[in-house]
Design an enzyme around this catalytic site. Sequence first.
Site, PDB file in Angstrom:
ATOM      1  N   CYS A  95       0.826  -1.208   0.000  1.00 47.89           N
ATOM      2  CA  CYS A  95       0.000   0.000   0.000  1.00 47.89           C
ATOM      3  C   CYS A  95       0.850   1.242   0.000  1.00 47.89           C
ATOM      4  CB  CYS A  95      -0.843   0.051   1.264  1.00 47.89           C
ATOM      5  SG  CYS A  95      -1.820  -1.407   1.425  1.00 47.89           S
ATOM      6  N   TYR A 131      -4.991 -13.372  -4.113  1.00 50.82           N
ATOM      7  CA  TYR A 131      -4.281 -13.002  -2.890  1.00 50.82           C
ATOM      8  C   TYR A 131      -4.804 -13.806  -1.708  1.00 50.82           C
ATOM      9  CZ  TYR A 131      -2.947  -9.591   0.868  1.00 50.82           C
ATOM     10  OH  TYR A 131      -2.486  -8.957   1.984  1.00 50.82           O
ATOM     11  N   HIS A 148      -1.939 -13.024   4.486  1.00 51.08           N
ATOM     12  CA  HIS A 148      -2.525 -12.096   5.452  1.00 51.08           C
ATOM     13  C   HIS A 148      -3.971 -12.434   5.798  1.00 51.08           C
ATOM     14  CE1 HIS A 148       0.727  -9.635   3.394  1.00 51.08           C
ATOM     15  NE2 HIS A 148       1.148  -9.790   4.631  1.00 51.08           N
ATOM     16  N   ASP A 197       5.190 -10.661   9.149  1.00 49.43           N
ATOM     17  CA  ASP A 197       5.600 -10.640   7.741  1.00 49.43           C
ATOM     18  C   ASP A 197       6.474  -9.403   7.501  1.00 49.43           C
ATOM     19  OD1 ASP A 197       5.740 -10.736   4.927  1.00 49.43           O
ATOM     20  OD2 ASP A 197       3.841  -9.664   4.727  1.00 49.43           O
TER      21      ASP A 197
END
Lengths: 730, 258
Positions: free
Chosen positions: A31, A170, A173, A268
Amino acid sequence: MARDPKYDILFEPIQIGPKTLRNRFYQVPHCIGAGSDKPGFQAAHRSLKAEGGWAAMNTEYCSIHPESDDTMRVSARIWDEGDVRNLKAMTDEVHKHGALAGVELWYGGAHAPCLETRATPRGPSQYASEFETLSYCKEMDLADIAMVQQYYVDAARRSRDAGFDIVYVYGAHSYLPLQFLNPYYNKRTDKYGGSLENRARFWLETLEKVRNAVGADCAIATRFAVDTVYGPDQIEVEVDGMKFVELADPLVDLWDVDVGDIAEWGEDAGPSRFYQQGHQVPWTRFVKQVSKKPVLGVGRFTDPEKMTEIVTKGFADIIGAARPSIADPFLPKKIEEGRIDDVRVCIGCNVCISRWEIGGPPMICTQNATAGEEYRRGWHPEMFPKKKSEDSVLVVGAGPSGSECARVLMERGYTVHLYDSAEKIGGHLNSVVTLPGLGEWGYHRDYRETQITKLLKKNKQSQLMLGQKRMTADDVLNYGAEKVVIATGSSWNTDGVNCLTHAPIPGADASAPEQLTPEQVLSGKKPIGKRVVILNADTYFMAPSLAEKLATAGHEVTVVSGVHLANYMHFTLEYPNMMRRMHELHVEEIGDHFCSRIEKNRLEIYNIWGDGSRRTYRGPGVAPRDANTTHRWLEFDSLILVTGRHSDDTLHRELKARESEWEANGIKAVYLIGDAEAPRLIADATFTGQRLAREIEEANAQFPLPYKREVATWGTPHLPGGTFEIVYQK
Amino acid sequence: MKILVPVKRIAALEEDFEIRDDGRDVDGDFINWDLNEWDDYSLETAMQIKEAAGGEPEVVVVTVGPDDAEEVLRKCLAKGADRAIRVWDDALEGADQLAIARVLAGVAKTEAPDLILAGVQSSDHSHGCTGIALSALLDMPHAAVVAAMTYSAGDAKVRVQRELEGGMLHAVDVSTPAVLTIQLGINTPRYASLRGIKQAAARPIEELSAADLGADFASASRVRRMYVPEKSRAQMIEGSPAEQAARIAEIIREATGA
Ligand SMILES: Cc1cc2nc3c(=O)[nH]c(=O)nc-3n(C[C@H](O)[C@H](O)[C@H](O)COP(=O)(O)O)c2cc1C
Ligand code: SF4
């Protein structure tokens, strides 16, 4: 200089499905605060890295449908033709530099609260998000599953139309595909739950559908957290992780693997305080044992030696990077040109991430002050406009802001004298880096030191003057500079002034032998007793860092905090492990308490909510609430005052008071930057230095020029062919 | 009262450099020129003597070098030196320390200083003898490697502490006029202010040719070669133990010339 041949392997192209990566440097999805609503920002930030040599640039997580809406956090979106138009700006610009563009197709489930769209997120089972406040999802039935899978397919087609070369499903996460795979979320008993094959089904089917839709034109990637690092109850790499890779291998062209989930995604994006370069390798290295496809891994890779080792040892084929690419968008090019010492090494502070976590503001970076300013201010990290005058500049203070300002002014060709009383560039950072785990923050200083040393050779009139006596106003007036930049930093308050009472605390006095400021603790000159109380009204790292340092050294530490202790560390993802460390070290926290007065070896503390809850008008001179009766005494041998900071701006004030003498002394302007203007994050202090250096010719350069704003424009519909007018349902 | 400070523009090497085609010096493209570090300290010593005496003593800096060498004199002027002299003659190209000392002696004879403060050595060639040679040519007393000193303008002698091996100091009184070679760390050299730098840019530099001094500037030595010694190379010997043994035997034979 040419690159060192031992790094050649990093520059070998590699095939991913129908596309070719030109080398092994790959910007994983991250992001920046642009999404699809700030297309200029998105296009400039990513294409700059393409110019800097990266083989592929990805968007941040990109929502496939209004049902996955992460407001207030900023994701990209590829919901409709309007988004396609905006994202195309990125792919076009990236392609101009010969690199590939990727999109990370994202569906969040209950982690996406849908605050803007008010849609209902769907998930494998109904659960309340452990990450987002008050957000549940609906359990999908079979029709729901087919429908959501179609969202992926439609989004993939739009992605292809937008010019993306790489399309992700994706599943890291803890987003939807991983929610199906992970029994922590998936409690189903039908063919989508239970055995690994069943839990994998949603993800495999989705990959297959997306592949069938766009696989001929685009490389299909999947991002997979191969281990959620919670042990046997969730995903473990050698149990479900490797098996899933085997199952999905024929369906993907590229594996992008990491560890962790979303609630603790600092596992992460590991902060340097807890994790070093390559920290994920013990988990992710298993993937290549079972996959026949190219694999990429992350882990704050900044050092080409380490990167080469990762590839040659077969832990991964491609070096994935988020933060290293933010701190230095030209990392690959600098390695290629043999300019390793010019690399702006990511310090692992996670301030970049903090902006996403706060929800909304554009990303900033401590090391790279131009990050996020590429489009709106036109700042290029490696390109500097030529100076527009022969003015020479005196910069007083070589901390983060002063050294950055001097560096950029010198890059622009100005003659600069950088002056400090300390023996080293870096200011307060030189003591901060001695705090537990913060050694890597010193890269901020090292970068500026190296660059300034090089720049001094180019202009013999410039000088770096360290270990000097502190300058007075007379010294500055007589110095002979046309422009003066005051970057004298800030200090911790010695009298207890704080953000709660905005006043000194009676009895607070860091000149007393048993009271200390953080600087006094760090200088190590004042003895510290067995029982330490840290009085805190700061919301970042100083109080917990000192607690850790002193508890490790054997002191009994109690933190009395009137504010949410370490609140900003939630945003930098340092909070969970910081709290674990406090716990391990038996640091006691007395939260929601502050201090009313201090006497020798004791302080009086009170519960900040101890005054009455009922507010009544009782006339002038009488408080509207009942008196706080929670006061009690707490004993200490040493008290550390982490109550707040103040600017060290005396020199600036003295110079301002003598403005009438400036002209006679040849001074055209005096500026104030960094903490000396207002205490702030190192990233923001650094920014003020860069900003002034780039705008110093402006009439009133103390204040920033306006920047190019990207906002929805009245009169222009978002959807091509749509309307912008106010139209009611009838 | 006058103090003469001989200074040198030294060559600092870039990280990677090449030797000049004639093999006698480093290629100029790879050199950063700067004021010799020791000379910062000798100039500072002179400036402190000057300031302690209320500014009356004159500090004269002198260098032997071509046009470009002027920049180090300006640097000294920016820090407060009163006058700067540059001596050059194309015949001095490649001159050794003795020739340079002879030129400096010529200057010293005209200037007649009370004290000559040179650096212990230059950081590029490190002969460490120009100052001492100068004292011999002038027949002046000298003290080398001065790490501390007490002296006020006009004193008949300088009390110096010389740095010896093993951390020992050697306290010596030297009568003036004298030549001292100054060691690093004797003081904290000042920086020039921007005002000093700007003013120095407009100050005159006195230029003398070697002929003006009318002396014999012959060198007593000449550089034959400047080179980076070849590093011995390590090599990995691979193959079966027998192949490795054979290869090692071969290498030994090559090395011993057998
Ligand atoms: C500012 C920032 C934003 C991120 N946003 C995303 C994201 O949108 N999607 C994603 O999969 N990972 C995201 N990440 C995680 C990174 O892709 C990466 O896995 C992690 O930062 C570790 O890589 P690094 O050590 O090279 O930074 C983000 C990381 C950063 C620093
Ligand atoms: S903000 Fe900190 S962690 Fe993020 S990229 Fe910059 S230096 Fe690295």
